[in-house]
Write a protein that holds these residues in place. Structure first.
Motif, mmCIF file in Angstrom:
data_model
loop_
_atom_site.group_PDB
_atom_site.id
_atom_site.type_symbol
_atom_site.label_atom_id
_atom_site.label_comp_id
_atom_site.label_asym_id
_atom_site.label_seq_id
_atom_site.Cartn_x
_atom_site.Cartn_y
_atom_site.Cartn_z
ATOM 1 N N GLY A 93 -40.929 90.908 55.299
ATOM 2 C CA GLY A 93 -39.582 91.412 55.076
ATOM 3 C C GLY A 93 -39.239 92.626 55.900
ATOM 4 O O GLY A 93 -38.674 93.601 55.393
ATOM 5 N N ALA A 95 -36.912 93.198 57.935
ATOM 6 C CA ALA A 95 -35.487 93.520 57.996
ATOM 7 C C ALA A 95 -34.966 94.117 56.693
ATOM 8 O O ALA A 95 -33.826 94.559 56.625
ATOM 9 N N LEU A 96 -35.819 94.108 55.659
ATOM 10 C CA LEU A 96 -35.426 94.665 54.357
ATOM 11 C C LEU A 96 -36.489 95.662 53.890
ATOM 12 O O LEU A 96 -37.078 95.505 52.816
ATOM 13 N N GLU A 98 -36.398 98.489 52.557
ATOM 14 C CA GLU A 98 -36.131 99.195 51.301
ATOM 15 C C GLU A 98 -36.609 98.413 50.083
ATOM 16 O O GLU A 98 -36.802 98.985 49.006
ATOM 17 N N LEU A 99 -36.846 97.096 50.237
ATOM 18 C CA LEU A 99 -37.277 96.271 49.102
ATOM 19 C C LEU A 99 -38.786 96.268 48.921
ATOM 20 O O LEU A 99 -39.293 95.859 47.868
ATOM 21 N N ARG A 192 -29.033 88.979 60.797
ATOM 22 C CA ARG A 192 -30.038 89.553 59.907
ATOM 23 C C ARG A 192 -29.988 88.874 58.538
ATOM 24 O O ARG A 192 -28.922 88.669 57.967
ATOM 25 N N TYR A 193 -31.183 88.509 58.022
ATOM 26 C CA TYR A 193 -31.227 87.929 56.680
ATOM 27 C C TYR A 193 -30.974 89.012 55.647
ATOM 28 O O TYR A 193 -31.146 90.207 55.899
ATOM 29 N N TYR A 194 -30.541 88.593 54.450
ATOM 30 C CA TYR A 194 -30.169 89.547 53.402
ATOM 31 C C TYR A 194 -30.367 88.905 52.036
ATOM 32 O O TYR A 194 -30.604 87.687 51.926
ATOM 33 N N ARG A 195 -30.269 89.721 50.976
ATOM 34 C CA ARG A 195 -30.460 89.245 49.607
ATOM 35 C C ARG A 195 -29.290 89.657 48.729
ATOM 36 O O ARG A 195 -28.814 90.789 48.820
ATOM 37 N N GLU A 196 -28.866 88.716 47.884
ATOM 38 C CA GLU A 196 -27.822 88.979 46.911
ATOM 39 C C GLU A 196 -28.156 88.243 45.619
ATOM 40 O O GLU A 196 -28.434 87.038 45.647
ATOM 41 N N HIS A 200 -32.244 84.772 48.686
ATOM 42 C CA HIS A 200 -32.492 85.223 50.060
ATOM 43 C C HIS A 200 -31.640 84.360 50.988
ATOM 44 O O HIS A 200 -31.797 83.132 51.043
#
Length: 212
Positions: A93, A95-96, A98-99, A192-196, A200
């Motif tokens: 991860g 690109a993320l 902070e997670l 960029r991949y992301y999460r909501e 994912h």
């Protein structure tokens, strides 16, 4: 060894072709590709079987190789303290950040470490891509999933596993415990991949924009 021996042994152990079971239609390549996502969370209650890993690695006896050199070699690390010791050496991860993925309790516990008998070069990298994608597709066919890891400490991994060859990639394998969804985008959009809400999302450029 007969063709498809490992798949047949898998069927014998796990009962896929049991005569009392209804016939199961094999998934199409399109369906396998849709399920073949980069998973960063795994079900800890599911333990990957050695026969599954044998079948996954076995596909390397049937795929293309530049100049037919077949330089790739594989080390399995399946569960236990050895697998737990792999986690500090890999990074998921990116690109993320902070997670801090993977989340506690969802870490992968099964790894296939890929090495090469020759120094890495563009042809070997092509072989590596073919191998990793093929192994992941086999994993998906077996009801599993995984992720290709190139962001890891090669020297530390080599030392930790006592390898004579330098590792060039790591494949994590397991039963996925997250939802990954593709999102169609146009060329030039943010990729960029992301999460909501726990899902994912992975942007993919639409086919018409891939044509030149």
């Amino acid at each position: 060894m007969a063709d498809n021996y490992l798949e047949k042994r898998y069927d014998e152990v796990f009962g896929r072709n049991n005569a009392s079971s209804p016939s199961v239609k094999k998934p199409t390549l399109d369906k396998l590709l849709l399920k073949n996502r980069s998973y960063r969370a795994y079900d800890k209650n599911y333990k990957v079987h050695q026969l599954q890993l044998d079948a996954i690695i076995g596909i390397n006896t049937r795929i293309a190789s530049g100049a037919n050199a077949q330089t790739l070699r594989f080390r399995i690390v399946n569960g236990g303290e050895k697998a737990a010791g792999m986690l500090p050496l890999i990074h998921l991860g990116g690109a993320l950040p902070e997670l801090h993925l993977p989340f506690p309790g969802t870490e992968p516990e099964t790894f296939i470490v890929v090495c090469s008998t020759k120094q890495e070069n563009p042809i070997i990298d092509i072989d590596l891509g073919i191998s990793l994608q093929s192994m992941l597709l086999k994993a998906v066919e077996l009801g599993l999933g995984g992720i290709i890891i190139r962001n890891f400490d090669k020297d530390a991994m080599k030392s930790y596993l006592g390898l004579e060859l330098t590792p060039i990639a790591v494949l994590a394998i397991g039963k996925p415990a997250e939802t990954v969804q593709l999102v169609p985008v146009r060329a030039g959009d943010d990729l960029r991949y992301y999460r909501e809400n726990g899902t994912h999302f992975v942007p993919k450029i639409v086919a018409e924009d891939l044509m030149v």
